[in-house]
Design an enzyme around this catalytic site. Structure first.
Site, PDB file in Angstrom:
ATOM      1  N   ASP A  43      -9.705  35.842  44.129  1.00  0.00           N
ATOM      2  CA  ASP A  43     -10.483  36.416  45.225  1.00  0.00           C
ATOM      3  C   ASP A  43      -9.467  36.867  46.271  1.00  0.00           C
ATOM      4  O   ASP A  43      -8.646  36.077  46.723  1.00  0.00           O
ATOM      5  CB  ASP A  43     -11.425  35.342  45.797  1.00  0.00           C
ATOM      6  CG  ASP A  43     -12.362  35.936  46.832  1.00  0.00           C
ATOM      7  OD1 ASP A  43     -11.912  36.797  47.635  1.00  0.00           O
ATOM      8  OD2 ASP A  43     -13.540  35.552  46.847  1.00  0.00           O
ATOM      9  N   TYR A 100     -18.901  51.368  56.017  1.00  0.00           N
ATOM     10  CA  TYR A 100     -18.272  51.896  54.792  1.00  0.00           C
ATOM     11  C   TYR A 100     -17.474  53.156  55.105  1.00  0.00           C
ATOM     12  O   TYR A 100     -16.304  53.286  54.724  1.00  0.00           O
ATOM     13  CB  TYR A 100     -19.375  52.180  53.766  1.00  0.00           C
ATOM     14  CG  TYR A 100     -18.879  52.602  52.403  1.00  0.00           C
ATOM     15  CD1 TYR A 100     -18.433  51.658  51.482  1.00  0.00           C
ATOM     16  CD2 TYR A 100     -18.877  53.939  52.023  1.00  0.00           C
ATOM     17  CE1 TYR A 100     -17.990  52.044  50.219  1.00  0.00           C
ATOM     18  CE2 TYR A 100     -18.438  54.328  50.763  1.00  0.00           C
ATOM     19  CZ  TYR A 100     -17.996  53.384  49.868  1.00  0.00           C
ATOM     20  OH  TYR A 100     -17.553  53.763  48.620  1.00  0.00           O
TER      21      TYR A 100
HETATM   22  N1  LIG Z   1     -19.117  54.050  42.333  1.00  0.00           N
HETATM   23  C1  LIG Z   1     -19.128  55.026  43.200  1.00  0.00           C
HETATM   24  O1  LIG Z   1     -20.009  55.901  43.207  1.00  0.00           O
HETATM   25  C2  LIG Z   1     -18.036  55.142  44.214  1.00  0.00           C
HETATM   26  C3  LIG Z   1     -17.961  56.312  44.982  1.00  0.00           C
HETATM   27  C4  LIG Z   1     -16.955  56.423  45.933  1.00  0.00           C
HETATM   28  C5  LIG Z   1     -16.051  55.400  46.109  1.00  0.00           C
HETATM   29  N2  LIG Z   1     -16.156  54.267  45.357  1.00  0.00           N
HETATM   30  C6  LIG Z   1     -15.173  53.211  45.609  1.00  0.00           C
HETATM   31  O2  LIG Z   1     -14.544  52.830  44.407  1.00  0.00           O
HETATM   32  C7  LIG Z   1     -14.097  51.476  44.512  1.00  0.00           C
HETATM   33  C8  LIG Z   1     -14.566  50.714  43.286  1.00  0.00           C
HETATM   34  O3  LIG Z   1     -15.966  50.820  43.194  1.00  0.00           O
HETATM   35  P1  LIG Z   1     -16.760  50.547  41.831  1.00  0.00           P
HETATM   36  O4  LIG Z   1     -17.838  51.561  41.769  1.00  0.00           O
HETATM   37  O5  LIG Z   1     -15.804  50.395  40.724  1.00  0.00           O
HETATM   38  O6  LIG Z   1     -17.413  49.135  42.203  1.00  0.00           O
HETATM   39  P2  LIG Z   1     -17.810  47.912  41.266  1.00  0.00           P
HETATM   40  O7  LIG Z   1     -18.790  47.136  42.059  1.00  0.00           O
HETATM   41  O8  LIG Z   1     -18.180  48.395  39.892  1.00  0.00           O
HETATM   42  O9  LIG Z   1     -16.436  47.098  41.144  1.00  0.00           O
HETATM   43  C9  LIG Z   1     -15.849  46.447  42.239  1.00  0.00           C
HETATM   44  C10 LIG Z   1     -15.138  45.206  41.717  1.00  0.00           C
HETATM   45  O10 LIG Z   1     -14.523  44.553  42.829  1.00  0.00           O
HETATM   46  C11 LIG Z   1     -14.591  43.155  42.608  1.00  0.00           C
HETATM   47  N3  LIG Z   1     -14.468  42.424  43.882  1.00  0.00           N
HETATM   48  C12 LIG Z   1     -15.307  42.484  44.940  1.00  0.00           C
HETATM   49  N4  LIG Z   1     -14.885  41.645  45.906  1.00  0.00           N
HETATM   50  C13 LIG Z   1     -13.750  41.044  45.441  1.00  0.00           C
HETATM   51  C14 LIG Z   1     -12.860  40.073  45.980  1.00  0.00           C
HETATM   52  N5  LIG Z   1     -13.048  39.541  47.203  1.00  0.00           N
HETATM   53  N6  LIG Z   1     -11.802  39.678  45.237  1.00  0.00           N
HETATM   54  C15 LIG Z   1     -11.603  40.189  43.987  1.00  0.00           C
HETATM   55  N7  LIG Z   1     -12.431  41.120  43.427  1.00  0.00           N
HETATM   56  C16 LIG Z   1     -13.488  41.540  44.141  1.00  0.00           C
HETATM   57  C17 LIG Z   1     -15.965  42.967  41.977  1.00  0.00           C
HETATM   58  O11 LIG Z   1     -16.060  41.731  41.283  1.00  0.00           O
HETATM   59  C18 LIG Z   1     -16.084  44.196  41.072  1.00  0.00           C
HETATM   60  O12 LIG Z   1     -15.678  43.926  39.740  1.00  0.00           O
HETATM   61  C19 LIG Z   1     -14.639  50.954  45.843  1.00  0.00           C
HETATM   62  O13 LIG Z   1     -13.640  51.052  46.827  1.00  0.00           O
HETATM   63  C20 LIG Z   1     -15.754  51.930  46.161  1.00  0.00           C
HETATM   64  O14 LIG Z   1     -16.006  52.034  47.533  1.00  0.00           O
HETATM   65  C21 LIG Z   1     -17.113  54.112  44.413  1.00  0.00           C
END
Ligand SMILES: NC(=O)c1ccc[n+]([C@@H]2O[C@H](COP(=O)([O-])OP(=O)(O)OC[C@H]3O[C@@H](n4cnc5c(N)ncnc54)[C@H](O)[C@@H]3O)[C@@H](O)[C@H]2O)c1
Length: 252
Positions: A65, A157
């Site tokens: 974490d 955000y």
């Molecule tokens: N999915 C989208 O549409 C989208 C669009 C723009 C930007 N993003 C950005 O992309 C990035 C990844 O997003 P995603 O869609 O893969 O999200 P996701 O929720 O699929 O994955 C995020 C991961 O982060 C892990 N995580 C969260 N808190 C944690 C902590 N304290 N310690 C360790 N691990 C932790 C979670 O367990 C999860 O596996 C983020 O920064 C998000 O803002 C996503």
């Protein structure tokens, strides 16, 4: 393709085994990188390891974490033990809290700032220190179209994503003389665990698709492709840029 990217045998550290981090880790492993991936969710790491072994790539799972500066420094040290000083670093964790400004409390603001921005600072600084010392490195932070657009119910955000872009630009400027490039990607809506519940509710998917000139949402591999390019030798003279991977969403 793998040879063209010139990533074989080099170490990578990817923070986040979710939709975008997971797809990126698989892409880097497929390009021949020794890839350490950090997540606090053991199931997400297990799923990634299974996908990587099916694809023939090398991925090392590090459960942690990353909510504190000490945890970030410790996990970087573990990654260095596993894959050496990373040649490539990717920050792909974050979350959103879709509520109006007037409904959010102090703790809500703090939680998003810590995960989306402070962890990028703690990890980026710790990895950057080692890359500068090594005289080479490539970093990519996962930002968002929210860094540019003022979506309602996205205030903390959007603040963190704008912050990521400016932090990235200053790191890029300071570390360019040391052979380190620092960039970001700004995805539009991509279906992952982060967005699925929202997309599945109340016609949000159709509404969001209609706002994208390409008339569809993205898929994780499309973000991973852009990240892989920015981490490769092909992008050696690109630094301080945010590449929007959004089907044209930020054009309208
Ligand atoms: N999915 C989208 O549409 C989208 C669009 C723009 C930007 N993003 C950005 O992309 C990035 C990844 O997003 P995603 O869609 O893969 O999200 P996701 O929720 O699929 O994955 C995020 C991961 O982060 C892990 N995580 C969260 N808190 C944690 C902590 N304290 N310690 C360790 N691990 C932790 C979670 O367990 C999860 O596996 C983020 O920064 C998000 O803002 C996503």
């Amino acid at each position: 393709m793998a040879g063209w990217l010139d990533l074989e045998g080099k170490g990578a550290l990817v923070i986040g085994a979710g939709g975008l981090g997971g797809a990126t880790a698989l892409s880097l492993a497929a390009a021949g990188m020794r890839t350490a991936v950090v997540d606090r969710d053991a199931a997400a790491l297990d799923a990634l390891l299974a996908a990587a072994s099916a694809a023939g790539g090398e991925v090392v799972a590090l459960a942690a974490d990353i909510s504190t500066p000490d945890a970030c420094r410790e996990v970087v040290a573990r990654a260095v033990e596993a894959v050496g000083t990373p040649r490539a670093f990717v920050h792909a964790v974050g979350r959103n809290d879709r509520r109006p400004v007037l409904e959010l409390g102090d703790a809500d603001w703090e939680a998003i700032l810590t995960l989306n921005l402070s962890t990028a600072w703690w990890l980026g600084q710790e990895v950057g220190r080692r890359m500068v010392e090594a005289g080479e490195g490539r970093m990519v932070f996962v930002s968002s179209v929210s860094a540019l657009l003022a979506h309602a119910h996205h205030a903390p955000y959007a603040a963190t994503k704008g912050g990521i872009n400016q932090m990235m630009r200053v790191m890029a400027r300071e570390w360019a003389p040391h052979g380190v490039t620092v960039n970001a990607v700004g995805p539009g809506y991509v279906e992952t665990d982060l967005t699925r519940a929202y997309l599945d509710r109340d016609g949000h998917r159709e509404e969001l698709e209609s706002l994208v000139p390409a008339r569809r949402l993205g898929v994780p591999a499309e973000v991973a492709d852009a990240v892989t390019f920015l981490l490769s030798d092909r992008a050696r003279f690109i630094t301080g840029q945010c590449v929007y991977v959004d089907g044209g969403r930020t054009l309208v």
